[in-house]
Design an enzyme around this catalytic site. Sequence first.
Site, PDB file in Angstrom:
ATOM      1  N   ASP A   1      17.091  -3.739  10.047  1.00  0.00           N
ATOM      2  CA  ASP A   1      17.649  -2.996   9.269  1.00  0.00           C
ATOM      3  C   ASP A   1      17.221  -1.594   9.350  1.00  0.00           C
ATOM      4  O   ASP A   1      16.869  -0.783   8.551  1.00  0.00           O
ATOM      5  CB  ASP A   1      17.662  -3.528   7.717  1.00  0.00           C
TER       6      ASP A   1
ATOM      7  N   ALA B   1       0.921  -1.172  -0.061  1.00  0.00           N
ATOM      8  CA  ALA B   1      -0.129  -0.034   0.028  1.00  0.00           C
ATOM      9  C   ALA B   1       0.780   1.453  -0.017  1.00  0.00           C
ATOM     10  O   ALA B   1       1.920   1.300   0.636  1.00  0.00           O
ATOM     11  CB  ALA B   1      -0.930  -0.109   1.245  1.00  0.00           C
TER      12      ALA B   1
END
Length: 271
Positions: free
Chosen positions: A177, A73
């Site tokens: 990360d 999205a």
Amino acid sequence: MKIVRELGSSHAWKLSRGELPDGRAVFVKSALASGGVPHLFTSEAAGLAWLAEPGAIAVPEVIEAGDERLVLAWVEPGDATAEAAARLGRELARTHAAGAAGFGASWPGFIAELPMDNEPVADWPEFYATRRLLPFVRRARDAGQLSAGDAGLIEQVAERLPRLAGPAEPPARIHGDLWGGNVLWTGERAMLIDPAAHGGHRETDLAMLALFGAPHLATILAAYDEEAPLADGWRDRVPLHQLHPLLVHVCLFGEAYRGSLLDAAARTLAL
């Protein structure tokens, strides 16, 4: 789905804005090479779903995930406000506290396009040494990006990890990360993207935020520490947790990150 605008490329994929038949905007990561990197996008999708599971932190909805592409999205960017930063600190603490079954994950690991071994192990020092540090040291040494002496310095850290790691903590549900580029600010809050999610040490995410800088970092850290107080000495251990991302950068980009890596190793060994 139709592609509305090309947004460039990164690592092993190209980036686009698309539109679904119902008019919804989406973000598309498509493999540059035919067939893509097997499991790369499905691993990212699994990590996003896992981070979203506790209901504490925001991530984009996964529309589609396969070897050829990942469709998410669309997230409309906004300002990085101090209020949103404080909220991120609290939400990150709650996500970490949701925990994990062990140190590792049940899906294949990747950071950028580089594979990571997510096979669970019993404790974090062993996990960090055998799954995160030593495989990337070997990769960089074999590619000529680190000398034998450079590699030996990181190997010393790996050997001493039980002493250097600080107080033992249960596995946290981490992004893995979390540099500033993987935080999307929407004005009211922050959304996390591009995870290398796994059961790890919560200090890893905080050290990664500090590595390349993040807006309102002091506010994020203060809100986190208020929500879930950090163990004594956590600031001293930041270089330890930065070793893996710096190794990844050496593997991906070469000598430009070697000095920072060796400095972080030396600071860690001085603890």
